[in-house]
Design an enzyme around this catalytic site. Structure first.
Site, PDB file in Angstrom:
ATOM      1  N   ASP A  28     -13.153  24.256 -42.158  1.00  0.00           N
ATOM      2  CA  ASP A  28     -12.648  24.145 -43.526  1.00  0.00           C
ATOM      3  C   ASP A  28     -13.469  23.138 -44.310  1.00  0.00           C
ATOM      4  OD1 ASP A  28     -10.718  25.592 -42.245  1.00  0.00           O
ATOM      5  OD2 ASP A  28      -9.180  24.044 -42.337  1.00  0.00           O
ATOM      6  N   TYR A  86     -12.017  19.548 -30.136  1.00  0.00           N
ATOM      7  CA  TYR A  86     -11.813  19.018 -31.491  1.00  0.00           C
ATOM      8  C   TYR A  86     -11.155  17.650 -31.401  1.00  0.00           C
ATOM      9  CZ  TYR A  86     -12.870  23.393 -33.980  1.00  0.00           C
ATOM     10  OH  TYR A  86     -13.495  24.500 -34.509  1.00  0.00           O
TER      11      TYR A  86
END
Length: 223
Positions: A28, A86
């Site tokens: 994103d 992540y």
């Protein structure tokens, strides 16, 4: 404007030839990547070191190519992924400006142990339809191999480490946002997270964490 498009445009500017470029994972706007992997296919015959230097010289300051290696003909960055890692960084107190863009300053006090318990709800194989950005994907079942919560004393941050093979759009940010929300409110518990997960609807009301705290740290491939 994307990192992938910028890399492609600057490559054509520097070398004057076309190329095929594809990244392993889309992130994103506002999300960071330390271990992004991309595949470049080009007719250009140039040494890897010279290619990296010339390409980097034309990139904006917020993008850097860390290494370039010749790949086998069958390699594709989106296939044969063993594990993606992540990180999500949380500041419990207002951070210094030098690092503020790399984490979420969570203004409300939260219970660290409660946050750990909440994050554990998502470990394993589940239908994460309630924790993705939209309901356009038919298959929303994913496996989270592990989630760890680590405190980094030097920067006074909490790092949420998430390990898995594949993730849905906004999945990690929704998990982090929901877990922190529950951990910062006495009237809520892990059962609220379990109920949201079981509901299988992206319209659930638990909040989404902002993108700036998320980092694609590493991608590991099978041999």
């Amino acid at each position: 404007k994307t990192v992938e498009d910028t890399l492609y445009e600057r490559f054509k500017t520097v070398f004057g030839v076309d190329a095929y470029l594809v990244a392993a994972s889309r992130t994103d706007a506002g999300v960071h990547a330390l271990g992004q992997v991309a595949l470049l296919k080009t007719s250009l015959d140039v040494d890897s070191i010279l290619l990296k230097q010339a390409w980097n010289d034309k990139l904006p300051s917020d993008i850097v190519i860390r290494s370039i290696e010749k790949a086998d003909s069958f390699f594709h960055p989106q296939r044969n992924v063993l594990q993606k890692t992540y990180w999500y960084h949380i500041f419990p107190k207002r951070p210094l400006p030098f690092i503020s863009r790399y984490g979420w300053f969570y203004k409300r006090p939260f219970d660290v142990e409660k946050l750990k318990i909440g994050l554990n709800v998502f470990i394993g194989t589940h239908d994460f339809r309630s924790f993705c950005a939209s309901d356009y994907q038919k298959d929303t079942t994913r496996t989270i191999q592990d989630i760890q919560l680590v405190y980094i004393k030097r920067y006074n941050i909490y790092r949420i480490e998430v390990y898995g093979q594949r993730f849905l759009y906004n999945m990690i940010r929704r998990i982090v946002g929901a877990s922190l929300y529950v951990a910062s409110r006495k009237e809520l518990s892990q059962q609220d997270l379990q109920q949201a997960l079981a509901a299988k609807t992206p319209q659930q009301v638990l909040p989404n964490a902002p993108p700036l705290g998320l980092l694609l740290y590493k991608i590991v491939y099978t041999k």
